[in-house]
Motif scaffolding. Structure first.
Motif, short mmCIF file in Angstrom:
data_model
loop_
_atom_site.label_atom_id
_atom_site.label_comp_id
_atom_site.label_asym_id
_atom_site.label_seq_id
_atom_site.Cartn_x
_atom_site.Cartn_y
_atom_site.Cartn_z
N SER A 155 0.80 -1.22 0.00
CA SER A 155 0.00 0.00 0.00
C SER A 155 0.84 1.28 0.00
O SER A 155 0.28 2.37 -0.10
N LEU A 156 2.16 1.16 0.10
CA LEU A 156 3.02 2.36 0.11
C LEU A 156 3.04 3.00 -1.27
O LEU A 156 3.28 2.32 -2.27
N PRO A 157 2.76 4.32 -1.36
CA PRO A 157 2.81 4.98 -2.68
C PRO A 157 4.22 4.93 -3.25
O PRO A 157 5.21 4.96 -2.51
N PRO A 158 4.36 4.83 -4.57
CA PRO A 158 5.71 4.81 -5.18
C PRO A 158 6.39 6.15 -5.01
O PRO A 158 5.71 7.18 -4.90
N PRO A 159 7.72 6.16 -4.98
CA PRO A 159 8.61 5.01 -5.11
C PRO A 159 8.74 4.22 -3.81
O PRO A 159 8.78 4.80 -2.73
N LYS A 160 8.82 2.90 -3.92
CA LYS A 160 8.91 2.04 -2.74
C LYS A 160 10.38 1.87 -2.38
O LYS A 160 11.05 0.97 -2.87
N THR A 161 10.86 2.72 -1.50
CA THR A 161 12.25 2.66 -1.05
C THR A 161 12.30 2.26 0.42
O THR A 161 11.28 2.31 1.13
N PHE A 162 13.48 1.87 0.85
CA PHE A 162 13.64 1.44 2.24
C PHE A 162 13.37 2.60 3.20
O PHE A 162 12.74 2.42 4.25
N THR A 163 13.84 3.79 2.83
CA THR A 163 13.64 4.96 3.69
C THR A 163 12.16 5.32 3.78
O THR A 163 11.64 5.60 4.87
N ARG A 164 11.46 5.31 2.66
CA ARG A 164 10.04 5.65 2.68
C ARG A 164 9.22 4.57 3.38
O ARG A 164 8.19 4.87 3.97
N TYR A 165 9.68 3.33 3.32
CA TYR A 165 8.94 2.26 3.98
C TYR A 165 8.88 2.49 5.49
O TYR A 165 7.86 2.24 6.13
N TRP A 166 9.98 2.97 6.05
CA TRP A 166 10.04 3.18 7.50
C TRP A 166 9.72 4.62 7.90
O TRP A 166 9.85 4.97 9.07
#
Length: 254
Positions: A155-166
């Protein structure tokens, strides 16, 4: 007279011949396609008092477990009361002063699960609850945690990066506890609280404690199944925000 006739014919020829420009025609300018507009990233304020109280409840869990392992059930009971009070206060503050957040919907059940895991492990170590019941409770929480990690990624909006995930200021999915899960959480906390204070009570509560353990085993299995099969267990926040179309432009005046 012949000269005059020749000049007249030449003038007539020049008058009837179209004048063409020596310059080459200018090619038409190709219009560039409009670049796709980027969807703005949704962010929210996560530094609120309810979230702070919830985090303090999580931090207090290892201390609570240390007290139980070392047979200090009076201090363990005091920390358990603190956890219950902060759970009530942070929910009231979030509703009363409009400080709710998507992170809060994740932190609050995470605090409950951290507290439940700490109590389950330490009370099972002290033989205050049976080990099979502890396996049921912990197994359900592990499965739900793995499902939460998967839902967060999808469900995370792109871009799916490690930093954005957390980065939990970027909401993606909102947890919606089911009805049976709320009942199960209350029964589990009641069971763990009863088992924690049982060593300091002047009388035995073995029989009602056994009945409560069987009840919690049933509600734990039921609530875990409800999260897996219920359609309203969570809501994709990012998709809901993207689906909101902008208001139409005002019509021009005649």
């Amino acid at each position: 007279m012949a000269l005059t006739l020749s000049l007249s014919c030449a003038r007539a020829t020049l008058r009837d011949t179209p004048i063409t420009s020596s310059k080459s025609p200018t090619p038409p300018v190709k219009s560039r396609p409009n670049a796709p507009e980027k969807t703005p990233t949704i962010r929210e304020n996560i530094y609120t008092l309810p979230n702070l109280l919830t985090v303090s409840r999580i931090v207090a869990c290892p201390v609570l477990g240390w007290f139980i392992v070392h047979d200090d059930f009076y201090l363990a009971t005091g920390l358990l009361v603190y956890a219950g009070l902060t759970d009530l206060v942070d929910g009231y503050l979030a509703r009363r002063f409009n400080m709710s957040s998507v992170l809060g919907t994740i932190l609050d059940p995470a605090a409950d699960k951290t507290l439940m895991t700490t109590l389950t492990v330490t009370l099972a170590m002290k033989d205050l609850i049976p080990v099979p019941l502890a396996v049921i409770i912990l197994g359900r929480d592990v499965l739900l945690s793995l499902a939460a990690f998967y839902i967060r990624y999808t469900s995370l909006p792109p871009p799916k990066t490690f930093t954005r995930y957390w980065d939990f200021s970027i909401p993606s999915a909102e947890v919606r506890p089911t009805g049976i899960s709320k009942v199960n959480t209350a029964l589990q906390l009641f069971l763990m609280g009863t088992a924690t204070v049982s060593p300091i009570l002047p009388f035995s509560i073995a029989t009602p404690l056994l009945a409560l353990q069987w009840t919690v085993a049933g509600t734990t299995i039921w609530s875990g199944a409800s999260y897996l099969f219920a359609k309203d267990g969570f809501r994709i926040v990012s998709s809901a925000a993207q689906d909101q179309s902008p208001p139409p432009p005002p019509s021009p005046r005649p």
